[in-house]
Design a protein around this motif. Structure first.
Motif, PDB file in Angstrom:
ATOM      1  N   ARG B 162     -16.952 -29.076  25.052  1.00 41.66           N
ATOM      2  CA  ARG B 162     -15.898 -29.460  25.977  1.00 41.66           C
ATOM      3  C   ARG B 162     -16.586 -29.244  27.371  1.00 41.66           C
ATOM      4  N   MET B 165     -18.772 -32.116  28.597  1.00 46.95           N
ATOM      5  CA  MET B 165     -18.346 -33.397  29.451  1.00 46.95           C
ATOM      6  C   MET B 165     -17.748 -32.638  30.294  1.00 46.95           C
ATOM      7  N   ASP B 166     -16.742 -32.108  30.847  1.00 48.43           N
ATOM      8  CA  ASP B 166     -16.910 -31.772  32.036  1.00 48.43           C
ATOM      9  C   ASP B 166     -17.550 -32.039  33.318  1.00 48.43           C
ATOM     10  N   VAL B 177      -9.454 -35.060  33.869  1.00 45.21           N
ATOM     11  CA  VAL B 177     -10.614 -34.835  33.228  1.00 45.21           C
ATOM     12  C   VAL B 177      -9.241 -34.512  31.449  1.00 45.21           C
ATOM     13  N   PRO B 178      -8.446 -34.161  31.838  1.00 44.67           N
ATOM     14  CA  PRO B 178      -7.797 -34.320  30.099  1.00 44.67           C
ATOM     15  C   PRO B 178      -7.521 -35.280  29.933  1.00 44.67           C
ATOM     16  N   PHE B 181     -10.802 -36.941  28.405  1.00 46.92           N
ATOM     17  CA  PHE B 181     -10.291 -36.628  27.393  1.00 46.92           C
ATOM     18  C   PHE B 181      -9.694 -37.250  26.120  1.00 46.92           C
ATOM     19  N   SER B 182      -8.504 -37.441  25.876  1.00 42.70           N
ATOM     20  CA  SER B 182      -7.627 -37.684  25.646  1.00 42.70           C
ATOM     21  C   SER B 182      -7.618 -39.294  24.877  1.00 42.70           C
ATOM     22  N   ASP B 185     -11.067 -39.551  22.962  1.00 41.99           N
ATOM     23  CA  ASP B 185     -11.007 -38.776  21.410  1.00 41.99           C
ATOM     24  C   ASP B 185     -10.760 -40.035  20.320  1.00 41.99           C
ATOM     25  N   VAL B 268     -14.370 -34.582  21.131  1.00 42.54           N
ATOM     26  CA  VAL B 268     -13.955 -34.098  22.134  1.00 42.54           C
ATOM     27  C   VAL B 268     -12.716 -33.041  21.379  1.00 42.54           C
ATOM     28  N   SER B 272      -5.608 -29.755  23.319  1.00 39.20           N
ATOM     29  CA  SER B 272      -5.727 -29.703  25.210  1.00 39.20           C
ATOM     30  C   SER B 272      -6.687 -28.392  24.948  1.00 39.20           C
TER      31      SER B 272
END
Lengths: 439, 439
Positions: B162, B165-166, B177-178, B181-182, B185, B268, B272
């Protein structure tokens, strides 16, 4: 704590869950030796599955809700209707069908000693034959499971028959038999005056209340009790017929299990679908709620599929069994596994440790490390406090010589073992350690 | 049928449940060899346990309701928060803490291939150490479980971090960013144009979308991929730091498991709370959804108790494992048990059969009968169709001589065995049959 678990629910830490899991393993093993096979079913069912069948009291105690699709559903308050749904959905199953499962069961009741809102239940059923031999088999299965967990002679088998109770209640003109059963079922949970008052409403007069009270208070070995009841009701052919069935069942149980069952007319079971033999197992010293309960329910299948399928089964919750096993010192939190600890003092040592760990685990030895990268002294302390029998130590020196240093934690002796002979070293060491652990 | 099971739920008959149970037994055995101990937790928790922590998508998919006490509760949509609640409730646990459990998990999602509304999940977590070695251990545990179930080399280990990726998303100025990621995903569940459109909203411009798309599309063995990414981002120190961690983790995984992990930036994970290493295992032939997934979540404990506890774990549902094991011929519905059938031709014969059954079961032989009281010919037919290796026959003659007649169902030969020498007869017969079954 910021987050609490819900009231009446349990967190099972390893000291509780490991012995519980061993108990279920043992139960599965015994069930399979009887030819029973494992099934599982959803933890949620349509609420309709329980209406009319299980009894009002149970439906009132469900965790029920409306799901996102608008269905009225409930968490399983008991296993039998789901098992019956599965049975009657398949026409191709050769009989007898012998099944067991270990579902979780939920009841919204007031939590108290021996009662929680969620429990595991070992559940077994036998479909097809309707005979004393079938009833005796399911009781022998339950009994062999408890015997094999160290509870031999620690429990009583308490037997009754719904048909006997039907006939007795009929002989004294009780009209609302289901209501009478539900009052008798609560006999041990309420005081005798409360029982008298409740039962008067169904029994019509005080004489009848006292008659029933006398019957359900007396319990004894099946043979003697059966003779006594036969004597009291010798003119009632219906009763004599059931008594013959009960006698045969009791004898078969003795042959099968070596236990002399008790006849206990207070055992009627709370669920409304039972039709014949009913039984409970209880602590021989009378300390706990019943360990398990079950019975014959020959009419339930008809309710599902229109065809009658004789059925007998039992459910055993995990709570009272745990109390029993603890009471009699059979709830052991750890088993005699050989344990090893990996200690690495460098990157190259860590790689050796990983290879060694794989070999150890494949040989049935538990292999752990603290993964900390701390000093060798601290890692050796962890090894010692973890209860490991062996420590495997590797650093640069071991990496160069492609070996591992083994310390026997009991004797303190250290050996260097070349990796190519690790297998044979472990093999001989296992033999030595097993002998040491078992003595 | 009058009663139907709920949509998206499964009835598991013995042909499915027996192999599933063997899979879990194997998983437990491997986990214990790594020093992991079993826990269990309620199937219902307060909904608060998941709010803010697990991510909106998951909370929207729960089976949640208000219980009879007015509490807002939900069936477990995942195991991690419950495990964390248990961990942070106890201050006395020596670290590292190694736990596993096999809860049921519920999600109100649209059922489809490989996805049901209720499934079993084998779940393991390691608390305490925060190191590539700890990440490698949990991945090795997952890998050893699958290896030991006959899936060696049938799956790929797909790794990511993570933090990597961040840093990558930060380097191209992605703010949410969240949200990014979603979207990532769901990359494999949506088509590429849908991905481009969704991601444009968080990436700011089309160049950035294409950059990310290129990264998450490419996957390969970790070493080569890591070098490539290092090359692309050589000025970003944050990225280089994570790459070193990833490299070390990948190397340890290779040492531990013998597998070369893949680096796959599309992995990812949906939840969360992950903070570092994330991973998925997938069918090497790319046919199914992922077999298992997990990662490091070092900040979750703080949310529970105010104290940070490093954590890494994974969850493996039973559905895709079953598909995999079926695909590769490892889902065996029966095992090599020695089976016997009891045939009684009279009341006294039935009593002998019960005693014989007890001895057989205690010797590990499955012993059943049809409990029908039918003719000997019909009982022998049942014995034959049941697949029994041995039939034990007893009637009045056997009762008089205190013996039992044994028929070897494969050879047809019959012997009379006195009950007092039954133990030794069974012992030698087991040896003979085991050899016959295994060849």
């Amino acid at each position: 704590m910021k987050y609490e678990r819900l009231r009446g629910f349990r967190d099972l830490y390893p000291e509780d869950m490991e012995p519980k899991d061993r108990f279920f393993e043992q139960a599965k093993k015994v069930a399979r030796s009887f030819g029973y096979a494992m099934i599982d079913y959803p933890s949620i069912e349509s609420i309709e599955l329980y209406l009319d069948k299980s009894g009002e009291e149970l439906v009132g105690q469900t965790f029920s809700f409306t799901d996102k699709g608008g269905r009225n559903v409930t968490l399983l308050p008991e296993a039998t209707p789901s098992v019956m749904r599965m049975l009657t959905s398949r026409k191709d199953l050769p009989r007898p069908v012998r099944w067991f499962g270990i579902p979780k069961i939920w009841r919204y009741e007031e939590p108290q000693s021996g009662r929680v809102r969620e429990h595991f239940q070992f559940n077994a059923d036998l479909f097809g034959p309707n005979s004393p031999a079938a009833d005796a088999e399911i009781i022998a299965l339950a009994s062999d499971i408890l015997d094999s967990c160290g509870l031999r002679n620690r429990f009583h088998i308490r037997l009754n028959n719904r048909k006997l109770m039907d006939a007795i209640l009929e002989s004294i003109n009780v009209k609302d038999v289901p209501k009478a059963f539900s009052i008798i079922d609560r006999f041990h949970k309420i005081d005798v005056e409360e029982f008298r008052a409740s039962f008067l409403a169904v029994a019509g007069n005080k004489d009848n209340v006292e008659k029933v009270l006398e019957l359900i208070r007396e319990k004894g070995e099946a043979d003697a009790m059966l003779e006594k009841i036969e004597e009291s009701f010798k003119d009632v052919e219906k009763i004599n017929e059931v008594l013959r069935n009960l006698k045969q069942t009791a004898n078969l149980i003795s042959d099968y299990t070596g236990y002399t069952p008790y006849l206990d007319l207070s055992v009627v079971r709370g669920l409304s679908y039972y039709t014949g033999t009913v039984f409970e197992f209880s602590d021989a010293e009378g300390q706990f709620r019943s360990i398990l309960g079950g019975g014959r329910y020959d009419n339930l299948a008809e309710n599902f599929s229109g065809t009658e399928i004789p059925a007998v089964g039992f459910g055993m919750g995990d709570v009272v069994v745990e109390l029993m096993m603890k009471k009699y010192g059979k709830w052991e939190t750890s088993v005699d596994a050989i344990k090893s600890y990996l200690v690495s003092t460098s990157q190259s040592g860590a790689e050796i440790c990983m290879k060694v760990a794989k070999t150890l685990r494949e040989s049935g030895i538990v292999a752990t490390s603290d993964l900390s990268g701390r000093s060798i002294t601290n890692q050796m302390k962890s090894a010692s406090s973890s209860g490991a029998h062996l420590a495997f130590i590797a650093g640069d020196r071991e990496s160069e010589s492609n070996s591992v240093t083994v310390k026997d934690m009991a004797t303190g002796s250290q050996t260097s073992v070349p990796l190519e002979s690790l297998d044979s070293y472990i093999f001989s060491k296992i033999g030595e350690l097993r002998q040491r652990i078992s003595t």
